[in-house]
Scaffold this motif. Structure first.
Motif: not given
Length: 381
Positions: A151-170
């Motif tokens: 597995a790989l894990t990293f953190t994203v800037k608070p407030g960008s979670e929804a945008a990152v989820a869309r990028i990773l899902a699509d």
């Protein structure tokens, strides 16, 4: 600040379950093999860097010995072997920020490295034969399924979670075939707050698979798209920057157990257990013991479980029959008994103290449950 998890206090004394295909918690001694390809003309520089490194490693708890070997056929090929009292102290060190900084001088003189880790199952000759009580060899071989889990894990800037989820899902799935011997089997992504966890299942060579995925245009586009959102900056065009990022992002699998054959009704979920400082390895071992004990129970809805741990980040990936919402929260958490449940809350950071006193396990399950992003399976898997 990155901390190093304390090694497990006592090795388990029970027999290894035939269902467990992977675990670092049986107390066996560990042999680590590092294959190194050194740049032409850099052999002396490599030797000097190694001598400095080995002096530092000698003081690491759990380290027993190491050897440096040079090929008699190709002087550019080197082999470093080391022995450790058990796997947990080695993993605590190799996944620490201290290790990242310690090995940095080596990277300027090597083309490639490959690390292999083995439990000592049997041995002959030497002083160990005279002191069998101290050998701590693995009691029996484990039963594998040919799949490597990482597995790989990293953190994203608070407030960008929804945008990152869309990028990773699509994005389009990469080609699952790596070469004649390596295949991508499954990739699952989850988020918990601003933490992203990507789990990978591979048949064959994990390193070859990771490199293959990194070269795929669709994956590269996704990585570039999330770059502005990352808390830790990286430049994928700079090999050193990329190496440091993915070294710190690595979240190794420390335990896996398969209770039953795959069932189409099973759902994949991930649970994030943030540990108190220096308690990550203890927490992972607690969950591993419970999952191994539950593997033979007909009442457990968890068909398989993989525990990933690095420092104080512990993630448990589970395939649950009937889904997580319908499951008994204690069984879903991997804690059927009150004793381990109480111990878990003492090892958890913040989350445990926020659990409600009236229905703690239900509350706790909601707190550690990760948000599903995507789950992709190869048709050939």
């Amino acid at each position: 600040m990155t901390t190093t998890s304390a090694p497990a206090s006592k090795p388990p004394t029970h027999q290894v379950s035939s269902r467990v295909s992977q675990s670092v918690f049986d107390g066996s001694r560990l042999r680590v093999v590092l294959l190194v390809d050194v740049h032409d003309g850099a052999q002396q520089q490599f030797l000097e860097a190694y001598e400095q490194l080995c002096n530092q490693v000698a003081s690491v708890p759990g380290h027993v010995s190491d050897q440096l070997c040079q090929s008699i056929e190709n002087p550019s090929q080197w082999l470093i072997t080391s022995e450790w009292e058990s796997a947990p102290p080695f993993l605590a060190w190799v996944n620490s920020e201290e290790h990242v900084q310690m090995v940095e001088p080596l990277h300027s003189c090597v083309r490639d490295t490959r690390s292999l880790r083995f439990h000592v199952v049997r041995e002959t000759g030497g002083p160990a034969e005279a002191t069998p009580s101290k050998r701590r060899l693995q009691a029996s071989p484990r039963i594998g399924d040919g799949v490597i889990r990482h597995a790989l894990t990293f953190t994203v800037k608070p407030g960008s979670e929804a945008a990152v989820a869309r990028i990773l899902a699509d994005y389009a799935s990469p080609e699952p075939r790596v070469d004649d011997t390596t295949r991508l089997c499954r990739t699952s992504l989850f988020m918990h707050g601003n933490r992203v966890v990507r789990t990978i299942e591979v048949r064959g060579d994990l390193l070859a698979a990771l490199r293959h995925v990194a070269r795929q245009p669709e994956v590269r586009a996704v990585e570039e798209a999330i770059n502005p959102h990352l808390e830790q900056n990286r430049d994928l065009d700079d090999p050193e920057s990329a190496r440091v990022f993915f070294t710190r992002a690595a979240l190794p699998a420390v335990h896996h157990v398969t209770a039953q054959q795959e069932d189409p009704r099973a759902e994949r979920h991930a649970l994030y257990y943030p540990a108190r400082p220096r308690c990550g390895m203890r927490l992972a071992e607690l969950l591993a013991r419970q999952d191994e004990a539950a593997a033979g129970s007909p009442y457990s809805p968890v068909l398989r479980s993989t525990i990933f741990q690095r420092d104080d980040v512990v993630v448990r990936l589970i395939d649950v029959l009937g889904g997580l919402d319908a499951a008994d929260p204690a069984l879903a958490l991997g804690l059927p008994d009150t004793g381990p449940a109480a111990e878990l809350t003492t090892l958890l950071d913040d989350v445990g103290t926020n659990a409600g006193a009236d229905t703690p396990l239900t509350r706790l399950l909601g707190l550690v449950r990760m948000e599903f992003v995507t789950d992709r399976r190869s048709p050939e898997a």
